[in-house]
Write a protein that holds these residues in place. Structure first.
Motif, PDB file in Angstrom:
ATOM      1  N   ARG A  22       0.838  -1.195   0.000  1.00 37.32           N
ATOM      2  CA  ARG A  22       0.000   0.000   0.000  1.00 37.32           C
ATOM      3  C   ARG A  22       0.878   1.253   0.000  1.00 37.32           C
ATOM      4  O   ARG A  22       0.538   2.267  -0.586  1.00 37.32           O
ATOM      5  N   GLN A  23       2.037   1.173   0.672  1.00 32.17           N
ATOM      6  CA  GLN A  23       2.901   2.347   0.816  1.00 32.17           C
ATOM      7  C   GLN A  23       4.344   2.004   0.459  1.00 32.17           C
ATOM      8  O   GLN A  23       4.908   1.037   0.977  1.00 32.17           O
ATOM      9  N   LEU A  24       4.928   2.812  -0.424  1.00 30.17           N
ATOM     10  CA  LEU A  24       6.321   2.661  -0.839  1.00 30.17           C
ATOM     11  C   LEU A  24       7.091   3.892  -0.377  1.00 30.17           C
ATOM     12  O   LEU A  24       6.773   5.012  -0.780  1.00 30.17           O
ATOM     13  N   VAL A  25       8.093   3.674   0.474  1.00 30.41           N
ATOM     14  CA  VAL A  25       8.854   4.775   1.061  1.00 30.41           C
ATOM     15  C   VAL A  25      10.293   4.695   0.579  1.00 30.41           C
ATOM     16  O   VAL A  25      10.995   3.714   0.845  1.00 30.41           O
ATOM     17  N   LEU A  26      10.736   5.722  -0.127  1.00 31.12           N
ATOM     18  CA  LEU A  26      12.117   5.797  -0.607  1.00 31.12           C
ATOM     19  C   LEU A  26      12.875   6.808   0.241  1.00 31.12           C
ATOM     20  O   LEU A  26      12.444   7.958   0.376  1.00 31.12           O
ATOM     21  N   TYR A  27      13.979   6.367   0.829  1.00 28.62           N
ATOM     22  CA  TYR A  27      14.797   7.277   1.619  1.00 28.62           C
ATOM     23  C   TYR A  27      16.257   7.043   1.275  1.00 28.62           C
ATOM     24  O   TYR A  27      16.633   6.004   0.727  1.00 28.62           O
ATOM     25  N   GLY A  28      17.085   8.020   1.591  1.00 31.36           N
ATOM     26  CA  GLY A  28      18.500   7.849   1.312  1.00 31.36           C
ATOM     27  C   GLY A  28      19.207   9.163   1.085  1.00 31.36           C
ATOM     28  O   GLY A  28      18.744  10.226   1.510  1.00 31.36           O
ATOM     29  N   SER A  29      20.318   9.090   0.394  1.00 34.42           N
ATOM     30  CA  SER A  29      21.195  10.244   0.260  1.00 34.42           C
ATOM     31  C   SER A  29      20.657  11.247  -0.751  1.00 34.42           C
ATOM     32  O   SER A  29      19.688  10.987  -1.471  1.00 34.42           O
ATOM     33  N   ASN A 152      15.133  12.568   2.938  1.00 35.33           N
ATOM     34  CA  ASN A 152      16.497  12.370   3.419  1.00 35.33           C
ATOM     35  C   ASN A 152      16.410  12.145   4.924  1.00 35.33           C
ATOM     36  O   ASN A 152      15.814  12.963   5.631  1.00 35.33           O
ATOM     37  N   PRO A 153      16.973  11.078   5.448  1.00 40.42           N
ATOM     38  CA  PRO A 153      16.728  10.681   6.845  1.00 40.42           C
ATOM     39  C   PRO A 153      17.525  11.478   7.865  1.00 40.42           C
ATOM     40  O   PRO A 153      18.403  10.950   8.541  1.00 40.42           O
ATOM     41  N   SER A 154      17.201  12.758   8.001  1.00 35.49           N
ATOM     42  CA  SER A 154      17.955  13.597   8.930  1.00 35.49           C
ATOM     43  C   SER A 154      17.384  13.582  10.340  1.00 35.49           C
ATOM     44  O   SER A 154      17.941  14.198  11.240  1.00 35.49           O
ATOM     45  N   LYS A 155      16.253  12.881  10.551  1.00 33.25           N
ATOM     46  CA  LYS A 155      15.638  12.902  11.875  1.00 33.25           C
ATOM     47  C   LYS A 155      14.692  11.717  12.039  1.00 33.25           C
ATOM     48  O   LYS A 155      14.265  11.088  11.073  1.00 33.25           O
ATOM     49  N   ASN A 156      14.354  11.409  13.287  1.00 40.25           N
ATOM     50  CA  ASN A 156      13.282  10.469  13.574  1.00 40.25           C
ATOM     51  C   ASN A 156      11.955  11.199  13.454  1.00 40.25           C
ATOM     52  O   ASN A 156      11.839  12.354  13.848  1.00 40.25           O
ATOM     53  N   PHE A 157      10.952  10.536  12.941  1.00 38.66           N
ATOM     54  CA  PHE A 157       9.632  11.147  12.894  1.00 38.66           C
ATOM     55  C   PHE A 157       8.590  10.049  12.755  1.00 38.66           C
ATOM     56  O   PHE A 157       8.911   8.857  12.690  1.00 38.66           O
ATOM     57  N   TRP A 158       7.322  10.446  12.715  1.00 43.33           N
ATOM     58  CA  TRP A 158       6.211   9.511  12.868  1.00 43.33           C
ATOM     59  C   TRP A 158       6.163   8.410  11.813  1.00 43.33           C
ATOM     60  O   TRP A 158       5.630   7.323  12.066  1.00 43.33           O
ATOM     61  N   LEU A 159       6.701   8.621  10.615  1.00 44.84           N
ATOM     62  CA  LEU A 159       6.625   7.600   9.570  1.00 44.84           C
ATOM     63  C   LEU A 159       7.402   6.339   9.951  1.00 44.84           C
ATOM     64  O   LEU A 159       7.128   5.250   9.442  1.00 44.84           O
ATOM     65  N   TYR A 240      23.452  13.078   3.899  1.00 51.00           N
ATOM     66  CA  TYR A 240      23.361  13.410   2.477  1.00 51.00           C
ATOM     67  C   TYR A 240      24.257  12.555   1.582  1.00 51.00           C
ATOM     68  O   TYR A 240      24.059  12.530   0.366  1.00 51.00           O
ATOM     69  N   SER A 241      25.233  11.852   2.156  1.00 50.76           N
ATOM     70  CA  SER A 241      26.087  10.969   1.358  1.00 50.76           C
ATOM     71  C   SER A 241      25.741   9.501   1.575  1.00 50.76           C
ATOM     72  O   SER A 241      25.599   8.743   0.620  1.00 50.76           O
TER      73      SER A 241
END
Length: 430
Positions: A22-29, A152-159, A240-241
């Motif tokens: 149902r949900q596709l989450v892309l994270y990274g640099s 960009n994963p700079s913090k913890n959050f609800w997701l 960011y890298s």
């Protein structure tokens, strides 16, 4: 149709075509082609599905159109066939596929009417860390098929709460997955590396050196060239890298721990409640227990702006947490809103203003920094503020002694309680 795609696109398309998520989450640099690949997938869907609707969201409409909509247009401009297959309506912020009648629209969540009024087959939250969870939920419950997110994963959050959901998948990527990333950008991203190349490994978003986790006191050998040139930056490199979470160097609080809610419930200490007021900003309510020495335990109870509910704040609190009024527990509030505090007292709460004065903000922060703080696992907005609440930077990028006036609502509620207790219990911590 010609699309120049990266590894990220191939992986994304396979995940979408599987129909499992149902949900596709892309994270990274930075520059890993997360957003670009999602938009390329949307092009193919709009060309192949009849009367399909996709909505792309940013926190502000103007930002959405100047960034993501521009990227979508640039994808079309790379191929004459693609560009001629769509009609652009700039005033509406949308593209319509001539052959299928399918539409992609670029919107901002800054208009609550748009959030509540639009229905779509696909929603895409670009830079999802900018969104409040309640706005996200309002949009997703009006999304028939799939939800896409990137950040960009700079913090913890609800997701992060969705990582264990069976119908959600998180997919990480870096600039190394993008063969088309300009060499100048690659050089800049690699210039942030504070450690010697090849001396460390990243496994499940954790950095290891010789089989042990890298810490502030245990690190790989330095990258001599980057350190000498002044470009080495651990935070920038991690976020960011490498595309993994990192602690901001100018954040105000450090060393807080998490505890289970049932552990908090069993703590044999008095519960105090702190409340920071907000209209468009959140009303932030916390429950705090103090062990009488140097440890405090905190649970987030409420984090919602007044313009997001029709009831009075007092009725909302009483409906959700009737024991606060029934037990006549201390509700310690922002003293700047005396009329609101008086109103809560008239409604039957033991509401009192916190103790403030010249320098009380800095003094309160300094006092909390000396305490051992633990918060419950479910306090996601508090965790977000803990990660983000930071000192202002000067023109040289160095931390000042002035806090940034945002991401501080629950932190302020904690400070109100401790300032009150410190004043009336004469707490002294060296």
């Amino acid at each position: 149709m010609k699309l120049q795609v990266t590894k990220v696109f191939g992986k994304l398309k396979n995940l979408y075509d599987s129909g499992k998520y149902r949900q596709l989450v892309l994270y990274g640099s930075s520059r890993s082609s997360k957003s670009w690949s999602i938009l390329q997938l949307f092009v193919s869907l709009l060309l192949s599905k009849n009367h399909f609707r996709i909505t792309v969201w940013r926190n502000e409409g103007t930002v959405c159109r100047s960034t993501v909509m521009t990227d979508f247009r640039n994808i079309l401009l790379k191929d004459v066939f693609l560009y001629n297959s769509f009609i652009e309506n700039k005033s509406r912020g949308e593209f319509v596929c001539k052959a299928t009648g399918s539409i992609i629209q670029f919107q901002g969540a800054d208009s609550i009417g748009k959030v509540l009024g639009l229905a779509q087959d696909i929603s895409f939250f670009n830079e999802v860390t900018e969104f409040k969870k309640d706005v996200y939920l309002q949009i997703t419950q009006r999304t028939a098929e799939t939800v896409f997110c990137d950040y960009n994963p700079s913090k913890n959050f609800w997701l992060e709460d969705y990582r264990k959901a069976k119908n959600t998948i998180f997919s990480q990527s870096t600039y190394k997955d993008n063969a088309f990333c300009p060499v100048e950008i690659v050089n800049q991203l690699e210039s942030y590396n504070p450690w010697e190349d090849g001396t460390f490994d990243v496994v499940d978003d954790i950095i290891y050196y010789k089989g042990s986790v890298v810490t502030d006191t245990y690190q790989p050998p330095p990258n001599v060239e980057n350190v000498r040139s002044g470009t080495a930056n651990k935070f920038m490199f991690q976020v960011y890298s490498l595309g993994i979470k990192a602690e901001k160097p100018n954040k105000i609080y450090h060393g807080w721990k998490t505890i289970p809610d049932d552990f908090f419930d069993k703590l044999p200490y008095i519960s105090y409640y702190g409340l920071d007021f907000g209209l468009s900003r959140p009303n932030a309510l916390i429950e705090l227990k103090y062990d009488g020495e140097r440890s405090i335990y905190v649970r987030e109870l409420l984090y919602v702006p007044s313009n997001m509910f029709e009831d009075t704040l007092g009725n909302l609190i009483d409906r959700k947490y009737p024991h606060i009024k029934e037990s006549q527990a201390l509700l310690i509030c922002d003293s700047a809103k005396k009329a609101v505090v008086d109103g809560l007292a008239q409604e039957g709460f033991m509401a009192v203003p916190t103790i403030k004065g010249a320098g009380s903000l800095e003094e309160g922060i300094s006092f909390i920094q000396k305490l051992q703080v633990a918060y419950t696992n479910g306090s996601r907005n508090l965790e977000m503020e803990y990660d983000l609440y930071s000192w202002q930077l000067d023109k040289y990028g160095e931390s000042t002694d002035i806090p940034v006036g945002k991401d501080d609502h629950l932190c302020d509620s904690i400070r109100y309680v401790m300032a009150y207790l410190k004043g009336y219990l004469d707490i002294r911590i060296g």
